[in-house]
Design an enzyme around this catalytic site. Structure first.
Site, PDB file in Angstrom:
ATOM      1  N   ALA A 114     -39.864  80.713  61.118  1.00  0.00           N
ATOM      2  CA  ALA A 114     -39.103  80.214  62.279  1.00  0.00           C
ATOM      3  C   ALA A 114     -39.585  78.803  62.594  1.00  0.00           C
ATOM      4  CB  ALA A 114     -39.243  81.155  63.475  1.00  0.00           C
ATOM      5  N   LEU A 115     -39.618  77.993  61.558  1.00  0.00           N
ATOM      6  CA  LEU A 115     -40.267  76.689  61.659  1.00  0.00           C
ATOM      7  C   LEU A 115     -39.504  75.737  62.571  1.00  0.00           C
ATOM      8  CD1 LEU A 115     -41.221  76.227  57.887  1.00  0.00           C
ATOM      9  CD2 LEU A 115     -42.564  77.257  59.739  1.00  0.00           C
ATOM     10  N   GLU A 165     -40.188  71.705  64.935  1.00  0.00           N
ATOM     11  CA  GLU A 165     -40.842  70.400  64.852  1.00  0.00           C
ATOM     12  C   GLU A 165     -42.375  70.511  65.000  1.00  0.00           C
ATOM     13  OE1 GLU A 165     -39.946  67.559  63.801  1.00  0.00           O
ATOM     14  OE2 GLU A 165     -41.753  66.509  64.498  1.00  0.00           O
ATOM     15  N   HIS A 187     -44.274  72.857  63.729  1.00  0.00           N
ATOM     16  CA  HIS A 187     -44.784  73.146  62.386  1.00  0.00           C
ATOM     17  C   HIS A 187     -44.674  71.907  61.500  1.00  0.00           C
ATOM     18  CE1 HIS A 187     -43.428  77.287  63.689  1.00  0.00           C
ATOM     19  NE2 HIS A 187     -44.660  77.527  63.302  1.00  0.00           N
ATOM     20  N   GLN A 221     -51.205  91.528  63.318  1.00  0.00           N
ATOM     21  CA  GLN A 221     -51.554  90.834  64.556  1.00  0.00           C
ATOM     22  C   GLN A 221     -50.607  91.158  65.714  1.00  0.00           C
ATOM     23  OE1 GLN A 221     -50.972  86.903  62.544  1.00  0.00           O
ATOM     24  NE2 GLN A 221     -50.235  86.245  64.535  1.00  0.00           N
TER      25      GLN A 221
END
Ligand code: PAF
Length: 298
Positions: free
Chosen positions: A36-37, A39, A41, A67
């Protein structure tokens, strides 16, 4: 235009793709992500590229079940591989490592995990038991699989960054961990993959988190108490924000001693639910000891 990144789905494919860089002595950089990249990332990728120059830049995309606690958003966590590959291509990433859950956890849930220690029981850890054990375990695995020289993590997940640095130090892992600054929307909201859950009204309300932290930053020169009071006052002015914690700590997330000298570096952190979405944010501040002439106004 950048070339399309090579995609490795298995550890063998990854080893094969990275073998020319390794045998040529070129550095390897890793940006671990859950996809879900955005800016934020992309900025981590740019920081990693600065460190590895013409070496190999690897982005891992893996939604790590270990997690997520029961009732958290594992199932609805956005999975957007096609769009993610485009971001990686734009940023000149060489390799995308996108393994399956079975590839990362071949024997099912691992019996041996990384014990994150006492720091994992506070702040995020107090409401998300087991979260940092899951994070550190997968990060240790990714570091073992990719064997990067440098790994870049966002300051947005500040407690995670501090714990990863601690793991690398305590377990003598041969990697340099770099923290990269949080990227923000123009109104101050920290970029996060979870922002896409926010509908119109919660999206407006969510800006209260960064406003709260900025309010503390603005008066940090008057000391820790004034900074915390300013943050609390800002929170009282907000609606729609269900506060989980607001904390002022030292940069390693320890308690600040009373009467810290001027120039002491600190971190202010906040977590809250906004419209059903849990958001976190944090900022650095430098505490001063200027006489407080503003206190009555707060
Ligand atoms: O920050 C994240 O996206 C994740 O916690 C990480 C570091 C990729 C581990 O799954």
């Amino acid at each position: 235009m950048s070339a399309t990144p090579l995609v490795a789905r298995t550890r063998d494919e990854l080893a094969e793709i990275l073998s020319p860089a390794r045998s040529g002595g070129r550095p390897v950089g890793l940006v671990p992500t859950m996809g879900a990249l955005h800016e934020g990332h992309a900025s981590l990728m740019r920081v990693a590229r600065e460190h590895v120059a013409d070496g190999a830049l690897v982005v891992s995309i893996f939604v790590n079940p270990l997690q997520f606690g029961a009732g958290e958003d594992l199932d609805r966590y956005p999975r957007t591989l096609e769009a993610d590959l485009k971001v990686c291509e734009r940023e000149g990433v060489d390799v995308v490592f996108a393994p399956s859950v079975d590839e990362v956890y071949p024997g099912g849930e691992p019996q041996v995990t990384v014990e994150p220690g006492p720091l994992a029981t506070v702040l995020e850890g107090s409401t998300r038991p087991g979260h940092f054990r899951g994070v550190l375990t997968v990060v240790a695995k990714l570091l073992g699989l990719v064997r990067p020289d440098v790994a870049v993590f966002g300051e947005k997940d500040y407690q995670q960054l501090v714990l990863i640095k601690r793991m690398v130090l305590d377990l003598n892992m041969p990697v340099t961990v770099v923290g990269a600054p949080t990227q923000r929307e123009p109104d101050g909201l920290a970029l996060s993959s979870r922002n896409r859950y926010l509908e119109d009204e919660p999206r407006q309300e969510a800006v209260a988190l960064s406003r709260t932290l900025r309010a503390a930053q603005e008066v940090a020169e008057y000391g820790a108490d004034v900074a915390l009071d300013a943050a609390r006052a800002e929170l009282r002015r907000t609606t729609g924000v269900d506060l989980d914690y607001l904390a002022l700590t030292d940069p390693e997330l320890g308690d600040l001693p009373p009467d810290v000298p001027a120039g002491t570096e600190a971190r202010i952190l906040v977590a809250a639910r906004v419209g059903g979405t849990r958001l976190i944010d944090n900022m650095p501040l430098t505490l001063g000891s200027a006489p407080d002439q503003r206190q009555e106004e707060l």
